[in-house]
Write a protein that holds these residues in place. Structure first.
Motif, PDB file in Angstrom:
ATOM      1  N   GLY A  28      10.663  91.507  17.544  1.00 41.33           N
ATOM      2  CA  GLY A  28      10.956  90.083  17.617  1.00 41.33           C
ATOM      3  C   GLY A  28      11.679  89.673  18.885  1.00 41.33           C
ATOM      4  O   GLY A  28      12.120  88.534  19.003  1.00 41.33           O
ATOM      5  N   ILE A  29      11.820  90.586  19.859  1.00 40.31           N
ATOM      6  CA  ILE A  29      12.456  90.260  21.132  1.00 40.31           C
ATOM      7  C   ILE A  29      11.362  90.128  22.186  1.00 40.31           C
ATOM      8  O   ILE A  29      10.578  91.047  22.396  1.00 40.31           O
ATOM      9  CB  ILE A  29      13.467  91.341  21.568  1.00 40.31           C
ATOM     10  N   GLY A  30      11.317  88.969  22.827  1.00 37.08           N
ATOM     11  CA  GLY A  30      10.351  88.713  23.893  1.00 37.08           C
ATOM     12  C   GLY A  30      11.057  88.656  25.233  1.00 37.08           C
ATOM     13  O   GLY A  30      11.701  87.655  25.547  1.00 37.08           O
ATOM     14  N   PRO A  31      11.007  89.736  26.044  1.00 33.69           N
ATOM     15  CA  PRO A  31      11.694  89.734  27.342  1.00 33.69           C
ATOM     16  C   PRO A  31      10.852  89.091  28.447  1.00 33.69           C
ATOM     17  O   PRO A  31       9.669  89.370  28.583  1.00 33.69           O
ATOM     18  CB  PRO A  31      11.920  91.218  27.614  1.00 33.69           C
ATOM     19  N   PHE A  32      11.490  88.215  29.219  1.00 34.52           N
ATOM     20  CA  PHE A  32      10.880  87.566  30.377  1.00 34.52           C
ATOM     21  C   PHE A  32      11.642  88.036  31.611  1.00 34.52           C
ATOM     22  O   PHE A  32      12.867  87.905  31.670  1.00 34.52           O
ATOM     23  CB  PHE A  32      11.005  86.040  30.271  1.00 34.52           C
ATOM     24  N   THR A  72      17.537 102.707  29.390  1.00 39.09           N
ATOM     25  CA  THR A  72      16.980 101.376  29.549  1.00 39.09           C
ATOM     26  C   THR A  72      16.055 101.098  28.372  1.00 39.09           C
ATOM     27  O   THR A  72      15.921 101.899  27.463  1.00 39.09           O
ATOM     28  CB  THR A  72      16.210 101.250  30.877  1.00 39.09           C
ATOM     29  N   THR A  73      15.413  99.961  28.400  1.00 42.23           N
ATOM     30  CA  THR A  73      14.479  99.587  27.345  1.00 42.23           C
ATOM     31  C   THR A  73      13.254 100.482  27.384  1.00 42.23           C
ATOM     32  O   THR A  73      12.647 100.671  28.437  1.00 42.23           O
ATOM     33  CB  THR A  73      14.045  98.120  27.521  1.00 42.23           C
ATOM     34  N   LEU A  74      12.865 101.018  26.254  1.00 46.05           N
ATOM     35  CA  LEU A  74      11.667 101.852  26.171  1.00 46.05           C
ATOM     36  C   LEU A  74      10.413 100.983  26.141  1.00 46.05           C
ATOM     37  O   LEU A  74      10.414  99.895  25.598  1.00 46.05           O
ATOM     38  CB  LEU A  74      11.709 102.719  24.909  1.00 46.05           C
ATOM     39  N   GLY A  75       9.353 101.479  26.735  1.00 51.90           N
ATOM     40  CA  GLY A  75       8.052 100.845  26.635  1.00 51.90           C
ATOM     41  C   GLY A  75       7.759  99.781  27.668  1.00 51.90           C
ATOM     42  O   GLY A  75       6.727  99.121  27.594  1.00 51.90           O
ATOM     43  N   LEU A  76       8.633  99.587  28.655  1.00 47.69           N
ATOM     44  CA  LEU A  76       8.362  98.605  29.695  1.00 47.69           C
ATOM     45  C   LEU A  76       7.347  99.160  30.686  1.00 47.69           C
ATOM     46  O   LEU A  76       7.345 100.353  30.977  1.00 47.69           O
ATOM     47  CB  LEU A  76       9.640  98.226  30.442  1.00 47.69           C
ATOM     48  N   PRO A  77       6.498  98.303  31.238  1.00 48.75           N
ATOM     49  CA  PRO A  77       5.525  98.790  32.219  1.00 48.75           C
ATOM     50  C   PRO A  77       6.196  99.177  33.529  1.00 48.75           C
ATOM     51  O   PRO A  77       7.299  98.723  33.835  1.00 48.75           O
ATOM     52  CB  PRO A  77       4.596  97.587  32.417  1.00 48.75           C
ATOM     53  N   ASP A  78       5.527 100.019  34.317  1.00 45.17           N
ATOM     54  CA  ASP A  78       6.031 100.396  35.641  1.00 45.17           C
ATOM     55  C   ASP A  78       6.233  99.142  36.479  1.00 45.17           C
ATOM     56  O   ASP A  78       5.471  98.182  36.371  1.00 45.17           O
ATOM     57  CB  ASP A  78       5.042 101.323  36.353  1.00 45.17           C
ATOM     58  N   GLY A  79       7.258  99.146  37.313  1.00 42.30           N
ATOM     59  CA  GLY A  79       7.504  98.012  38.195  1.00 42.30           C
ATOM     60  C   GLY A  79       8.173  96.836  37.519  1.00 42.30           C
ATOM     61  O   GLY A  79       8.155  95.730  38.043  1.00 42.30           O
ATOM     62  N   SER A  80       8.786  97.045  36.360  1.00 43.97           N
ATOM     63  CA  SER A  80       9.439  95.955  35.634  1.00 43.97           C
ATOM     64  C   SER A  80      10.658  95.441  36.409  1.00 43.97           C
ATOM     65  O   SER A  80      11.280  96.179  37.160  1.00 43.97           O
ATOM     66  CB  SER A  80       9.893  96.436  34.254  1.00 43.97           C
ATOM     67  N   PRO A  81      11.012  94.163  36.184  1.00 40.61           N
ATOM     68  CA  PRO A  81      12.179  93.595  36.883  1.00 40.61           C
ATOM     69  C   PRO A  81      13.492  94.260  36.469  1.00 40.61           C
ATOM     70  O   PRO A  81      13.573  94.928  35.440  1.00 40.61           O
ATOM     71  CB  PRO A  81      12.172  92.127  36.449  1.00 40.61           C
ATOM     72  N   ASP A  82      14.533  94.038  37.274  1.00 38.98           N
ATOM     73  CA  ASP A  82      15.857  94.575  36.968  1.00 38.98           C
ATOM     74  C   ASP A  82      16.628  93.693  35.985  1.00 38.98           C
ATOM     75  O   ASP A  82      17.584  94.149  35.369  1.00 38.98           O
ATOM     76  CB  ASP A  82      16.687  94.689  38.252  1.00 38.98           C
ATOM     77  N   ILE A 102      19.131  95.049  30.474  1.00 35.86           N
ATOM     78  CA  ILE A 102      18.332  95.806  29.514  1.00 35.86           C
ATOM     79  C   ILE A 102      17.609  94.792  28.634  1.00 35.86           C
ATOM     80  O   ILE A 102      18.242  93.962  27.980  1.00 35.86           O
ATOM     81  CB  ILE A 102      19.213  96.756  28.680  1.00 35.86           C
ATOM     82  N   ALA A 103      16.281  94.843  28.632  1.00 43.07           N
ATOM     83  CA  ALA A 103      15.464  93.802  28.010  1.00 43.07           C
ATOM     84  C   ALA A 103      15.723  93.594  26.523  1.00 43.07           C
ATOM     85  O   ALA A 103      15.478  92.520  25.995  1.00 43.07           O
ATOM     86  CB  ALA A 103      13.985  94.103  28.237  1.00 43.07           C
ATOM     87  N   ASP A 104      16.224  94.603  25.825  1.00 44.64           N
ATOM     88  CA  ASP A 104      16.439  94.458  24.387  1.00 44.64           C
ATOM     89  C   ASP A 104      17.903  94.668  23.983  1.00 44.64           C
ATOM     90  O   ASP A 104      18.196  94.967  22.833  1.00 44.64           O
ATOM     91  CB  ASP A 104      15.523  95.397  23.600  1.00 44.64           C
ATOM     92  N   LYS A 105      18.833  94.503  24.940  1.00 46.13           N
ATOM     93  CA  LYS A 105      20.249  94.699  24.629  1.00 46.13           C
ATOM     94  C   LYS A 105      21.100  93.681  25.396  1.00 46.13           C
ATOM     95  O   LYS A 105      21.443  93.879  26.557  1.00 46.13           O
ATOM     96  CB  LYS A 105      20.673  96.121  25.004  1.00 46.13           C
ATOM     97  N   GLY A 106      21.426  92.592  24.738  1.00 47.94           N
ATOM     98  CA  GLY A 106      22.180  91.525  25.373  1.00 47.94           C
ATOM     99  C   GLY A 106      23.578  91.920  25.800  1.00 47.94           C
ATOM    100  O   GLY A 106      24.111  91.383  26.768  1.00 47.94           O
ATOM    101  N   SER A 107      24.188  92.864  25.103  1.00 49.74           N
ATOM    102  CA  SER A 107      25.565  93.250  25.421  1.00 49.74           C
ATOM    103  C   SER A 107      25.699  93.937  26.775  1.00 49.74           C
ATOM    104  O   SER A 107      26.801  94.072  27.302  1.00 49.74           O
ATOM    105  CB  SER A 107      26.139  94.147  24.326  1.00 49.74           C
ATOM    106  N   ALA A 108      24.589  94.361  27.384  1.00 49.81           N
ATOM    107  CA  ALA A 108      24.647  94.990  28.708  1.00 49.81           C
ATOM    108  C   ALA A 108      25.013  93.968  29.785  1.00 49.81           C
ATOM    109  O   ALA A 108      25.612  94.315  30.788  1.00 49.81           O
ATOM    110  CB  ALA A 108      23.318  95.655  29.049  1.00 49.81           C
ATOM    111  N   ASN A 123      28.142  88.133  30.416  1.00 48.70           N
ATOM    112  CA  ASN A 123      27.505  88.325  29.116  1.00 48.70           C
ATOM    113  C   ASN A 123      27.224  86.951  28.535  1.00 48.70           C
ATOM    114  O   ASN A 123      28.132  86.218  28.183  1.00 48.70           O
ATOM    115  CB  ASN A 123      28.414  89.121  28.163  1.00 48.70           C
ATOM    116  N   LEU A 124      25.955  86.607  28.468  1.00 43.07           N
ATOM    117  CA  LEU A 124      25.502  85.315  27.937  1.00 43.07           C
ATOM    118  C   LEU A 124      24.589  85.599  26.758  1.00 43.07           C
ATOM    119  O   LEU A 124      23.506  86.114  26.926  1.00 43.07           O
ATOM    120  CB  LEU A 124      24.776  84.516  29.012  1.00 43.07           C
ATOM    121  N   ASP A 125      25.058  85.286  25.579  1.00 41.96           N
ATOM    122  CA  ASP A 125      24.325  85.587  24.351  1.00 41.96           C
ATOM    123  C   ASP A 125      24.379  84.346  23.472  1.00 41.96           C
ATOM    124  O   ASP A 125      25.443  83.974  22.969  1.00 41.96           O
ATOM    125  CB  ASP A 125      24.986  86.783  23.646  1.00 41.96           C
TER     126      ASP A 125
END
Length: 127
Positions: A28-32, A72-82, A102-108, A123-125
């Motif tokens: 349910g997390i959609g990273p942009f 880091t987030t598992l399953g991201l494609p090569d060349g993903s943003p920082d 980290i695409a699936d961890k806001g506390s980072a 930290n913006l959550d």
């Protein structure tokens, strides 16, 4: 108090995470991805901040490939943003949004620099 303004450009499509041998992540997390050159944090007092490019360091102090399986987030494609703006929806817990390295961890959070010398972590959550 100061008025704060945060602006950034994000990819128009979320990044699908696909873990080899397990399939597409359905959390349910959609990273942009965020464009670090277009990120600005400003305050009405005139204080400005921008993103500080992260320096990936492995457990032995050796730089690692950020696309490799690591803390880091598992399953991201090569060349993903920082940096990531992630939306959480259709989850059994609270919906929300966050900005993070980290695409699936806001506390980072994300590293920012104020006045070109003072490093902070933002930290913006939102929930």
């Amino acid at each position: 108090g100061d008025t704060m303004k945060l602006s950034f450009l994000a990819n128009p499509m979320w990044t699908q995470r696909d873990i080899v041998g397990q399939g597409v992540v359905q959390d349910g997390i959609g990273p942009f991805g965020i464009c670090e050159d277009h990120f600005a944090l400003s305050f009405s007092s005139g204080m400005l901040a921008h993103l500080k490019p992260p320096t990936p360091v492995g457990t032995l102090g050796v730089p690692f490939n950020k696309d490799a399986v690591s803390e880091t987030t598992l399953g991201l494609p090569d060349g993903s943003p920082d940096y990531w703006f992630s939306l959480m929806r259709t989850r059994p817990v609270n919906d929300g949004a966050f900005i993070s390295t980290i695409a699936d961890k806001g506390s980072a959070g994300v590293p920012i620099v104020v006045r070109e010398s003072l490093p902070y972590t933002l930290n913006l959550d939102l929930r």
